[in-house]
Design an enzyme around this catalytic site. Structure first.
Site, short mmCIF file in Angstrom:
data_model
loop_
_atom_site.label_atom_id
_atom_site.label_comp_id
_atom_site.label_asym_id
_atom_site.label_seq_id
_atom_site.Cartn_x
_atom_site.Cartn_y
_atom_site.Cartn_z
N HIS A 64 15.50 31.04 39.18
CA HIS A 64 15.17 30.21 40.35
C HIS A 64 13.69 30.37 40.70
O HIS A 64 13.30 31.28 41.44
CB HIS A 64 16.05 30.60 41.53
CG HIS A 64 15.96 29.64 42.68
ND1 HIS A 64 17.03 29.36 43.49
CD2 HIS A 64 14.93 28.92 43.17
CE1 HIS A 64 16.66 28.49 44.43
NE2 HIS A 64 15.38 28.22 44.26
N LEU A 67 7.59 26.18 40.05
CA LEU A 67 6.29 26.26 39.35
C LEU A 67 5.27 25.26 39.90
O LEU A 67 4.09 25.35 39.58
CB LEU A 67 6.48 26.05 37.85
CG LEU A 67 7.13 27.21 37.09
CD1 LEU A 67 7.28 26.87 35.61
CD2 LEU A 67 6.36 28.51 37.25
N ARG A 68 5.72 24.28 40.71
CA ARG A 68 4.84 23.35 41.44
C ARG A 68 4.10 22.34 40.57
O ARG A 68 3.37 21.51 41.10
CB ARG A 68 3.81 24.12 42.28
CG ARG A 68 4.38 25.13 43.25
CD ARG A 68 5.32 24.51 44.25
NE ARG A 68 5.64 25.44 45.33
CZ ARG A 68 6.73 25.34 46.09
NH1 ARG A 68 7.61 24.37 45.86
NH2 ARG A 68 6.96 26.19 47.05
N ASP A 155 17.53 21.49 44.58
CA ASP A 155 17.06 22.60 45.41
C ASP A 155 15.87 22.20 46.27
O ASP A 155 15.01 21.42 45.87
CB ASP A 155 16.67 23.81 44.56
CG ASP A 155 16.28 24.99 45.42
OD1 ASP A 155 17.07 25.34 46.31
OD2 ASP A 155 15.18 25.53 45.24
N HIS A 235 20.39 31.32 46.14
CA HIS A 235 19.97 32.20 47.25
C HIS A 235 21.03 32.41 48.33
O HIS A 235 20.80 32.10 49.49
CB HIS A 235 18.65 31.72 47.86
CG HIS A 235 18.54 30.22 48.08
ND1 HIS A 235 19.47 29.49 48.76
CD2 HIS A 235 17.58 29.34 47.69
CE1 HIS A 235 19.09 28.22 48.79
NE2 HIS A 235 17.95 28.11 48.13
N ASP A 311 13.63 32.87 43.80
CA ASP A 311 13.25 31.69 44.60
C ASP A 311 11.74 31.72 44.87
O ASP A 311 11.27 31.44 45.98
CB ASP A 311 14.04 31.62 45.91
CG ASP A 311 13.94 30.24 46.57
OD1 ASP A 311 13.34 29.32 45.96
OD2 ASP A 311 14.45 30.09 47.69
N HIS A 315 2.97 29.00 48.14
CA HIS A 315 2.30 28.10 49.08
C HIS A 315 0.87 28.61 49.28
O HIS A 315 0.63 29.82 49.30
CB HIS A 315 3.01 28.07 50.44
CG HIS A 315 4.35 27.41 50.40
ND1 HIS A 315 4.51 26.07 50.13
CD2 HIS A 315 5.60 27.92 50.57
CE1 HIS A 315 5.80 25.77 50.15
NE2 HIS A 315 6.49 26.87 50.41
N GLY A 330 9.29 29.72 52.47
CA GLY A 330 9.23 30.27 51.13
C GLY A 330 8.16 31.31 50.91
O GLY A 330 7.13 31.33 51.58
ZN LIG Z 1 16.73 26.42 48.00
ZN LIG Z 2 14.25 27.30 45.73
#
Ligand SMILES: [Zn+2]
Ligand SMILES: [Zn+2]
Length: 439
Positions: A64, A67-68, A155, A235, A311, A315, A330
């Protein structure tokens, strides 16, 4: 070329191996695991001398990760995310589809696969369940599968429409794909930013009740039972949700779940510390109460929890450096997960190393149906070398990730990654420990 990993403890639960062995790698594959590899076989091999306290295990897989790329390359790219992964001990990552554009069609999947070709770690794309992850129309699941997706997920948000999830599970079952659900009831979550409870009340933060997660886990279990499909709960964060999974599995329903390092380590009480309103404590699902955290640790120990997944949600500093209400959810996790697991779970004796290897290698490989999770001869030479005896202090300034949003800055943890080997190649070496600079 050949490489010999010498002198460490090999922990390979898939093959019932736990003891002092040497591991011979030939090219991209494991050739042999033996107390003494015959001289003729190891001739010409480059030897990595390891300490007897160190652990050689099948490569860790983080199922999870965000990688953006494409779309938010200022937060992370395939290149920087996989560099962070190998520095954190992961030989492979599965990346979530909430990029821009969303990975809801084969052309986006192919773009990611191409980007991953020269990356430090293996990358397994996860395709969207619905077009644009908007929750309305199913994505082209067969095309996503053919292009290389290993699971399906929207997700970032749940699959809210139960009929859509039913259809997704029916299709996914034909391809033996798991559907990974981010379980939250959007109406119950509302505009919440922290766990609904005492701490959020004291701080005046809008709450996200545990039930927002639990009602969706109940629903997903019912749909898994109805369709025979495989649901994986992303998660998982509450004791109630864990209980639902435990009971469902006892009845033979195909449901699995993952827990993040921050949820088995931290509670919402952190928000009430002198550094309160720290946006690096804002994640979704939120940090829960001590009773939840303790239940997750128990579930990790007793086998109810299948996987530890980060996860990893990078950012940019500017995005996180705003009021708590406005900050994105996050935190990053790739470069702290293994040390947190060693320090919090293995060192205190909550779980043995073999169980950690199941949680971070064997089970993620099994759920995603990808290679790995084993050091059997012929298996890909994906290996994580752990140094449980070596302390490390979390220094975000040294992260390979493009982002620094971690609540663990300055933490000293007992347990480090000594090396990460991907396909027989040393993708990461802790140079202070191994003196392997430049390999
Ligand atoms: Zn999520
Ligand atoms: Zn996630």
């Amino acid at each position: 070329m050949k490489r010999l990993l010498k002198g460490a403890r090999v922990v390979d639960p898939a093959n019932g191996v736990d003891g002092r062995f040497d591991v011979l790698i030939d090219g991209e594959r494991v050739a042999r695991v033996a107390a003494e590899v015959p001289a003729a076989e190891r001739a010409g091999a480059e030897t990595l001398e390891l300490k007897p306290e160190w652990i050689v295990c099948p490569g860790f897989i983080d199922m999870h990760v965000h990688l953006r790329e494409p779309g938010q390359e200022h937060k992370e790219t395939v290149a920087t995310g996989t560099a962070a992964a190998v520095a954190g001990g992961f030989t492979a990552v599965a990346c979530m589809p909430n990029t821009d554009p969303v990975n809801d069609n084969a052309s986006v999947t192919k773009f990611i696969v191409e980007r991953a070709a020269g990356a430090a770690a293996r990358v397994y794309p996860i395709g969207a369940v619905t077009k644009k992850s908007a929750g309305e129309q199913l994505a082209e699941i067969a095309d996503l599968r053919a292009a290389g997706c290993v699971a399906l997920s929207d997700d970032g948000r749940p699959v809210s429409n139960a009929l859509i999830l039913r259809r997704a599970l029916e299709y996914a079952r034909m391809f033996d794909l798991a559907v990974i659900d981010h379980c939250e009831d959007p109406a119950l979550k509302g505009e919440g930013v922290a766990h609904e409870g005492f701490v959020a009340s004291v701080l005046g933060l809008r709450g996200i009740p545990a039930a927002a997660e639990e009602v969706m886990v109940y629903r997903d279990v019912a749909l898994a039972e109805m369709t025979g499909g495989r649901v994986h709960i992303a998660h998982l964060s509450t004791r109630g949700a864990l209980r639902v999974v435990r009971e469902a599995r006892a009845r033979g329903i195909r449901v699995t779940c993952e827990v993040t390092p921050h949820h088995f380590t931290l509670t919402d009480e952190r928000l009430n510390a002198p550094l309160s309103y720290d946006t690096n404590l804002k994640m979704n699902p939120p940090l829960r109460e001590a009773a939840d955290r303790d239940a997750l640790v128990a579930g990790i120990a007793d086998g109810t929890v299948d996987a530890i997944a980060t996860d990893h949600a990078p950012h940019h500093y500017d995005e996180k450096h705003v009021e708590f209400d406005r900050a994105p959810f996050g935190i990053v996790g790739l470069e702290t997960a293994v040390s947190l697991a060693l320090d919090r779970l293995v060192q205190p004796g909550v779980i043995p190393v073999a169980r950690l290897v199941e949680l971070m290698s064997v089970n993620p490989a099994r759920i995603l149906r990808v290679p790995g999770g084993t050091l059997a001869p012929g298996a890909p030479a994906d290996v994580t070398v752990l140094a449980p005896d070596v302390e490390t202090t979390v220094d975000p300034g040294r992260f390979r990730s493009l982002s620094r949003n971690t609540p663990f800055a300055g933490w000293t943890l007992k347990g480090s990654v000594a090396a990460t080997i991907v396909g027989g190649r040393v993708a990461y070496a802790n140079t202070e420990l191994l003196g392997l600079a430049g390999r």
